[in-house]
Design an enzyme around this catalytic site. Structure first.
Site, PDB file in Angstrom:
ATOM      1  N   THR A 184       0.812  -1.206   0.000  1.00 44.13           N
ATOM      2  CA  THR A 184       0.000   0.000   0.000  1.00 44.13           C
ATOM      3  C   THR A 184       0.845   1.255   0.000  1.00 44.13           C
ATOM      4  OG1 THR A 184      -1.440  -1.281   1.411  1.00 44.13           O
ATOM      5  CG2 THR A 184      -1.834   1.092   1.362  1.00 44.13           C
ATOM      6  N   ARG A 212     -11.959 -10.024  -3.126  1.00 46.82           N
ATOM      7  CA  ARG A 212     -11.323  -9.743  -1.834  1.00 46.82           C
ATOM      8  C   ARG A 212     -11.052  -8.231  -1.682  1.00 46.82           C
ATOM      9  NH1 ARG A 212      -6.265  -7.254   0.035  1.00 46.82           N
ATOM     10  NH2 ARG A 212      -5.610  -8.313   1.922  1.00 46.82           N
ATOM     11  N   VAL A 213     -11.349  -7.739  -0.500  1.00 42.58           N
ATOM     12  CA  VAL A 213     -11.050  -6.347  -0.159  1.00 42.58           C
ATOM     13  C   VAL A 213     -10.174  -6.364   1.088  1.00 42.58           C
ATOM     14  CG1 VAL A 213     -12.065  -4.193   0.708  1.00 42.58           C
ATOM     15  CG2 VAL A 213     -13.141  -5.383  -1.209  1.00 42.58           C
ATOM     16  N   GLY A 214      -9.119  -5.562   1.078  1.00 39.68           N
ATOM     17  CA  GLY A 214      -8.219  -5.521   2.234  1.00 39.68           C
ATOM     18  C   GLY A 214      -8.559  -4.384   3.177  1.00 39.68           C
ATOM     19  N   ASP A 215      -7.566  -3.951   3.935  1.00 39.54           N
ATOM     20  CA  ASP A 215      -7.773  -2.903   4.941  1.00 39.54           C
ATOM     21  C   ASP A 215      -7.769  -1.494   4.360  1.00 39.54           C
ATOM     22  OD1 ASP A 215      -4.964  -3.454   4.389  1.00 39.54           O
ATOM     23  OD2 ASP A 215      -4.538  -1.871   5.841  1.00 39.54           O
ATOM     24  N   THR A 235      -0.012  -0.736   6.269  1.00 44.50           N
ATOM     25  CA  THR A 235       0.407  -1.463   5.081  1.00 44.50           C
ATOM     26  C   THR A 235       0.623  -2.917   5.491  1.00 44.50           C
ATOM     27  OG1 THR A 235       2.066  -1.569   3.316  1.00 44.50           O
ATOM     28  CG2 THR A 235       2.843  -0.883   5.474  1.00 44.50           C
ATOM     29  N   GLY A 236       0.680  -3.795   4.510  1.00 42.39           N
ATOM     30  CA  GLY A 236       0.875  -5.206   4.833  1.00 42.39           C
ATOM     31  C   GLY A 236      -0.398  -5.993   4.619  1.00 42.39           C
ATOM     32  N   GLY A 238      -3.730  -7.059   4.816  1.00 43.20           N
ATOM     33  CA  GLY A 238      -4.857  -6.305   5.341  1.00 43.20           C
ATOM     34  C   GLY A 238      -5.773  -7.053   6.278  1.00 43.20           C
TER      35      GLY A 238
HETATM   36  N1  GLY Z   1      -2.815  -3.578   2.888  1.00 44.99           N
HETATM   37  C1  GLY Z   1      -3.378  -3.817   1.630  1.00 44.99           C
HETATM   38  C2  GLY Z   1      -4.142  -5.036   1.496  1.00 44.99           C
HETATM   39  O1  GLY Z   1      -4.025  -5.961   2.286  1.00 44.99           O
HETATM   40  O2  GLY Z   1      -4.918  -5.133   0.568  1.00 44.99           O
END
Ligand code: GLY
Length: 324
Positions: A184, A212-215, A235-236, A238
């Protein structure tokens, strides 16, 4: 350390073991508050992004405009395989983007699972500015973007398509630390008027499941701003940021008296405490900025870095990390 700080450490963290010795030994937190304005962002790509954000900040512009313009640089870079055009696709070969933005009035906008639009951060900004909603996803987000004048374009570059076809041979889903989850750009800024804002944008984990949706587009997970206290971004991988509401937790810990660095460390240690069987295999990094311009960052593993730009300062700093 003040009695208040000592009290907070013993009561807020309990078994989290945020020791005075460990938090004071990192070189990444400045000794005295940085003068306004200041912008900080995740990873090496933050250097170029900060330079663009600075053009707004140095003229006395709003932090929210600075962070939008800043992360657009990363979104537009076809060689960056984790943000915007050129981002690695999901398992089905689709590039799907997530982004959010939050301003000094705690207005926020977000898009998730957005396809074929190069600047999701600007669509998120429009959601914030022009709609009564906070979050639009998928086809609805794309329709809103097209109706708002954004152009449809293919975001799958030759390089990313080749990497995806290569991945298809084994189809092993295990994000590589600091590579496939080096994902990110999160940026937070404090402007000349002392106002905070933040932006966060990504193509998400490489080879994720379709949908899929992350953080990164989740207000409170990938980004949170409270103009009285501070701002934080993540970041990382999510999934683990969402599980602890990472960015919101950090801002709340700052409200209780922790420095940005201490708060980021506490959030990482929360993940480690709750997921002792997972953390060795994944990276998460947090970055925070206080209302006074103090910043700090911390990751699970070594390798997470962040870029800082202020008057007389333009540098990349290695974050502290739990595993050394
Ligand atoms: N931090 C971004 C994701 O996991 O999509």
């Amino acid at each position: 350390m003040s009695n208040r700080r000592k009290f907070l450490k013993s009561t807020v963290f309990g078994g989290l073991a945020v020791s005075t010795a460990s938090v004071s030994s990192f070189a990444c937190a400045p000794k005295s508050p940085v003068k306004k304005p200041v912008v900080v962002s995740t990873w090496n790509h933050g250097m170029e992004a900060n330079a663009e954000a600075w053009k707004v900040l140095e003229k006395g512009g709003r932090a929210v405009d600075a962070v939008e313009k800043g992360v657009m640089v990363t979104e537009a870079d076809p060689n960056n395989t984790t943000v915007g055009i050129g981002g690695f696709p999901d398992r089905d070969g689709k590039v799907t983007l997530d982004a959010c933005i939050m301003d000094e009035y705690e207005n926020c906008g977000s898009v998730a699972f957005l396809q074929d639009i190069k600047h999701p951060i600007s669509v998120a900004r429009k959601v914030m500015d022009d709609t009564p909603h906070v979050m639009l996803v998928g086809e609805g987000a794309k329709k809103f973007a097209l109706d708002s004048g954004f152009q449809e374009e293919n975001l799958l570059t030759e390089k990313s398509e080749k990497a995806w076809k290569n991945w298809l041979k084994n189809q092993d889903y295990k994000p590589k630390i600091n590579v496939e989850n080096h994902d990110t750009i999160g940026m937070v800024a404090l402007d000349e008027n002392g106002n905070l804002s933040g932006a966060c944008t990504t193509s998400g984990a490489a080879w994720k499941m379709h949908g899929r949706v992350g953080d990164s587009p989740i207000i409170g997970a990938g980004l949170y701003v409270d103009n009285e206290i501070g701002a934080a971004t993540a970041t990382g991988l999510g999934e683990f940021v969402i599980k602890i509401c990472g960015a919101h937790m950090i801002v709340e810990l700052m409200r209780q008296g922790l420095t940005p660095m201490e708060a980021c460390q506490a959030a990482v240690e929360r993940i480690i405490k709750k997921y002792p069987n997972n953390y060795k295999e994944l990276q998460v990094g947090f970055l925070a900025l206080s209302k006074t311009g103090e910043y700090g960052a911390y990751g699970i593993h070594k390798g997470f870095n962040y870029a800082v730009k202020a008057n007389d300062q333009d540098e990349l700093i290695d974050a502290g990390s739990y595993t050394g």
